[in-house]
Scaffold this motif. Structure first.
Motif, PDB file in Angstrom:
ATOM      1  N   TRP A 119       8.469  -7.431 -11.574  1.00  0.00           N
ATOM      2  CA  TRP A 119       9.896  -7.301 -11.812  1.00  0.00           C
ATOM      3  C   TRP A 119      10.349  -8.325 -12.841  1.00  0.00           C
ATOM      4  N   ASP A 120      11.360  -7.992 -13.583  1.00  0.00           N
ATOM      5  CA  ASP A 120      12.009  -8.950 -14.464  1.00  0.00           C
ATOM      6  C   ASP A 120      12.861  -9.869 -13.584  1.00  0.00           C
ATOM      7  N   ALA A 121      12.584 -11.164 -13.595  1.00  0.00           N
ATOM      8  CA  ALA A 121      13.277 -12.095 -12.704  1.00  0.00           C
ATOM      9  C   ALA A 121      14.754 -12.253 -13.056  1.00  0.00           C
ATOM     10  N   ALA A 122      15.120 -12.041 -14.291  1.00  0.00           N
ATOM     11  CA  ALA A 122      16.523 -12.206 -14.699  1.00  0.00           C
ATOM     12  C   ALA A 122      17.384 -11.015 -14.301  1.00  0.00           C
ATOM     13  N   THR A 123      16.830  -9.817 -14.421  1.00  0.00           N
ATOM     14  CA  THR A 123      17.640  -8.611 -14.193  1.00  0.00           C
ATOM     15  C   THR A 123      17.338  -7.901 -12.876  1.00  0.00           C
ATOM     16  N   GLY A 124      16.151  -8.130 -12.314  1.00  0.00           N
ATOM     17  CA  GLY A 124      15.746  -7.428 -11.102  1.00  0.00           C
ATOM     18  C   GLY A 124      15.172  -6.048 -11.356  1.00  0.00           C
ATOM     19  N   LYS A 125      15.001  -5.684 -12.615  1.00  0.00           N
ATOM     20  CA  LYS A 125      14.452  -4.355 -12.926  1.00  0.00           C
ATOM     21  C   LYS A 125      12.932  -4.340 -12.781  1.00  0.00           C
ATOM     22  N   GLU A 126      12.439  -3.244 -12.199  1.00  0.00           N
ATOM     23  CA  GLU A 126      10.998  -3.090 -12.051  1.00  0.00           C
ATOM     24  C   GLU A 126      10.348  -2.938 -13.421  1.00  0.00           C
ATOM     25  N   ARG A 127       9.228  -3.649 -13.624  1.00  0.00           N
ATOM     26  CA  ARG A 127       8.488  -3.566 -14.885  1.00  0.00           C
ATOM     27  C   ARG A 127       7.239  -2.710 -14.740  1.00  0.00           C
ATOM     28  N   THR A 128       6.464  -2.969 -13.677  1.00  0.00           N
ATOM     29  CA  THR A 128       5.184  -2.295 -13.496  1.00  0.00           C
ATOM     30  C   THR A 128       4.962  -2.013 -12.015  1.00  0.00           C
ATOM     31  N   ARG A 129       4.325  -0.887 -11.731  1.00  0.00           N
ATOM     32  CA  ARG A 129       3.964  -0.544 -10.348  1.00  0.00           C
ATOM     33  C   ARG A 129       2.486  -0.194 -10.323  1.00  0.00           C
ATOM     34  N   TYR A 130       1.767  -0.834  -9.406  1.00  0.00           N
ATOM     35  CA  TYR A 130       0.353  -0.551  -9.212  1.00  0.00           C
ATOM     36  C   TYR A 130       0.180   0.083  -7.837  1.00  0.00           C
ATOM     37  N   GLU A 131      -0.415   1.261  -7.802  1.00  0.00           N
ATOM     38  CA  GLU A 131      -0.695   1.944  -6.543  1.00  0.00           C
ATOM     39  C   GLU A 131      -2.202   2.098  -6.431  1.00  0.00           C
ATOM     40  N   PHE A 132      -2.803   1.317  -5.538  1.00  0.00           N
ATOM     41  CA  PHE A 132      -4.252   1.267  -5.432  1.00  0.00           C
ATOM     42  C   PHE A 132      -4.829   2.285  -4.463  1.00  0.00           C
ATOM     43  N   GLY A 133      -4.012   2.850  -3.577  1.00  0.00           N
ATOM     44  CA  GLY A 133      -4.497   3.836  -2.624  1.00  0.00           C
ATOM     45  C   GLY A 133      -5.412   3.250  -1.560  1.00  0.00           C
ATOM     46  N   ILE A 134      -5.227   1.964  -1.255  1.00  0.00           N
ATOM     47  CA  ILE A 134      -6.107   1.317  -0.262  1.00  0.00           C
ATOM     48  C   ILE A 134      -5.347   0.935   1.009  1.00  0.00           C
ATOM     49  N   GLY A 135      -4.102   1.342   1.124  1.00  0.00           N
ATOM     50  CA  GLY A 135      -3.324   1.027   2.320  1.00  0.00           C
ATOM     51  C   GLY A 135      -2.446  -0.185   2.132  1.00  0.00           C
ATOM     52  N   LYS A 136      -2.076  -0.801   3.244  1.00  0.00           N
ATOM     53  CA  LYS A 136      -1.147  -1.925   3.236  1.00  0.00           C
ATOM     54  C   LYS A 136      -1.698  -3.111   2.465  1.00  0.00           C
ATOM     55  N   LEU A 137      -0.801  -3.763   1.722  1.00  0.00           N
ATOM     56  CA  LEU A 137      -1.172  -4.969   0.957  1.00  0.00           C
ATOM     57  C   LEU A 137      -0.379  -6.155   1.499  1.00  0.00           C
ATOM     58  N   TYR A 138      -1.083  -7.220   1.790  1.00  0.00           N
ATOM     59  CA  TYR A 138      -0.443  -8.387   2.388  1.00  0.00           C
ATOM     60  C   TYR A 138      -0.399  -9.598   1.468  1.00  0.00           C
ATOM     61  N   CYS A 139      -1.042  -9.528   0.313  1.00  0.00           N
ATOM     62  CA  CYS A 139      -0.981 -10.645  -0.624  1.00  0.00           C
ATOM     63  C   CYS A 139      -1.209 -10.134  -2.043  1.00  0.00           C
TER      64      CYS A 139
END
Length: 89
Positions: free
Chosen positions: A67-87
């Motif tokens: 995300w852009d920290a100044a505006t809050g707009k999403e920049r990139t999305r990664y979908e790995f298809g491996i289930g829940k991500l915790y870190c």
């Protein structure tokens, strides 16, 4: 989950599916936060990249987003298809 940017002036705090960015040294912004919104399930990790200009989040929806920290707009999305991500790093 919570994290400070490298300057220590912005705190990112996850709550549910959203992340709020609080700017402590900006008197005009202290009453409101920039909100990062778009995850479908709980956010489990928050971090800062690029000197604090970019925020990275990881969620139970299986995505890592930047995300852009100044505006809050999403920049990139990664979908790995491996289930829940915790870190994310």
């Amino acid at each position: 989950p919570a994290a400070f940017d490298p300057t220590g002036e912005v705190l990112g705090v996850a709550h549910g599916t959203k992340v709020d960015l609080w700017r402590f040294r900006d008197p005009d912004a202290s009453a409101s936060a920039v909100q990062l919104s778009g995850h479908k399930y709980a956010v489990w990790a928050v971090g800062f990249l690029d000197g604090g200009r970019v925020v990275q989040t990881a969620s139970s929806d299986g995505t890592v987003r930047t995300w852009d920290a100044a505006t809050g707009k999403e920049r990139t999305r990664y979908e790995f298809g491996i289930g829940k991500l915790y870190c994310a790093a």
